[in-house]
Design a protein around this motif. Structure first.
Motif, PDB file in Angstrom:
ATOM      1  N   ILE A  96       6.146   3.429   1.590  1.00 42.58           N
ATOM      2  CA  ILE A  96       5.642   3.533   2.957  1.00 42.58           C
ATOM      3  C   ILE A  96       5.817   4.978   3.411  1.00 42.58           C
ATOM      4  N   ALA A 113      -0.853  -4.702   3.690  1.00 49.93           N
ATOM      5  CA  ALA A 113      -0.763  -3.304   3.277  1.00 49.93           C
ATOM      6  C   ALA A 113      -2.041  -2.785   2.627  1.00 49.93           C
ATOM      7  N   GLN A 142       1.342   0.555  -3.629  1.00 48.44           N
ATOM      8  CA  GLN A 142       1.827  -0.807  -3.850  1.00 48.44           C
ATOM      9  C   GLN A 142       2.080  -0.997  -5.330  1.00 48.44           C
ATOM     10  N   CYS A 171       0.597   2.850   4.057  1.00 50.26           N
ATOM     11  CA  CYS A 171       0.939   2.391   2.718  1.00 50.26           C
ATOM     12  C   CYS A 171       0.477   3.444   1.722  1.00 50.26           C
ATOM     13  N   MET A 201       6.762  -1.256  -2.548  1.00 54.83           N
ATOM     14  CA  MET A 201       5.734  -0.477  -1.872  1.00 54.83           C
ATOM     15  C   MET A 201       6.367   0.782  -1.323  1.00 54.83           C
ATOM     16  N   LEU A 204      -0.390   0.993   8.569  1.00 58.67           N
ATOM     17  CA  LEU A 204       0.406  -0.218   8.722  1.00 58.67           C
ATOM     18  C   LEU A 204       0.778  -0.445  10.176  1.00 58.67           C
TER      19      LEU A 204
END
Length: 142
Positions: A99, A140, A92, A89, A97, A15
């Motif tokens: 991270i 993402a 999802q 990521c 999401m 990301l």
């Protein structure tokens, strides 16, 4: 000593890589960066990522909020210092999401922190979760 020799997982889309300077005010009484400041570094990296997303990542009825965080403190961060915060990521969902993050020194040799945060997009007027904005989903996905 903890080293950052492991690269970012190939199966997780990158990301953002944010360069952050350690500030004098980040230090605690033990002369290293206070543990709560690590969250500030991670927040700064997430904001940098969000600002780079083409398209709308927030609106009147969809804003991101952090609902969970896990930080593994590997080494103390000292001043002066240059850091690199790496975000990937990990997952999802419909409205959330995960991270994954790593805080390393500028050369990438020392691993100071790793872990993850969970972000949920919610409607601030109702307090209920809403689907991830398409721009976030696209950004993402790698």
């Amino acid at each position: 000593m903890n080293t950052a020799s492991d690269s970012l997982p190939a199966n997780m889309p990158l990301l953002c890589i944010a360069d952050i300077s350690v500030r004098w005010r980040d230090l605690d009484a033990f002369n290293h960066v206070n543990n709560s400041t690590y969250l500030t570094y991670l927040e700064e990296a997430r904001v940098q990522w969000l600002q780079r997303i083409p398209g709308r990542w927030a609106s009147e009825h969809a804003v991101p909020v952090m609902v969970a965080s896990e930080l593994n403190y590997r080494l103390p961060i000292e001043w002066p210092g240059q850091l690199r915060v790496e975000l990937t990521c990990a997952r999802q969902g419909n409205s959330s999401m995960t991270i994954a993050h790593r805080i390393v020194d500028a050369s990438g040799d020392k691993l100071y922190c790793d872990g993850h945060v969970v972000m949920v997009w919610m409607d601030p007027t109702t307090g209920k979760s809403v689907p991830l904005p398409q721009a976030v989903r696209d950004a993402a996905s790698g």
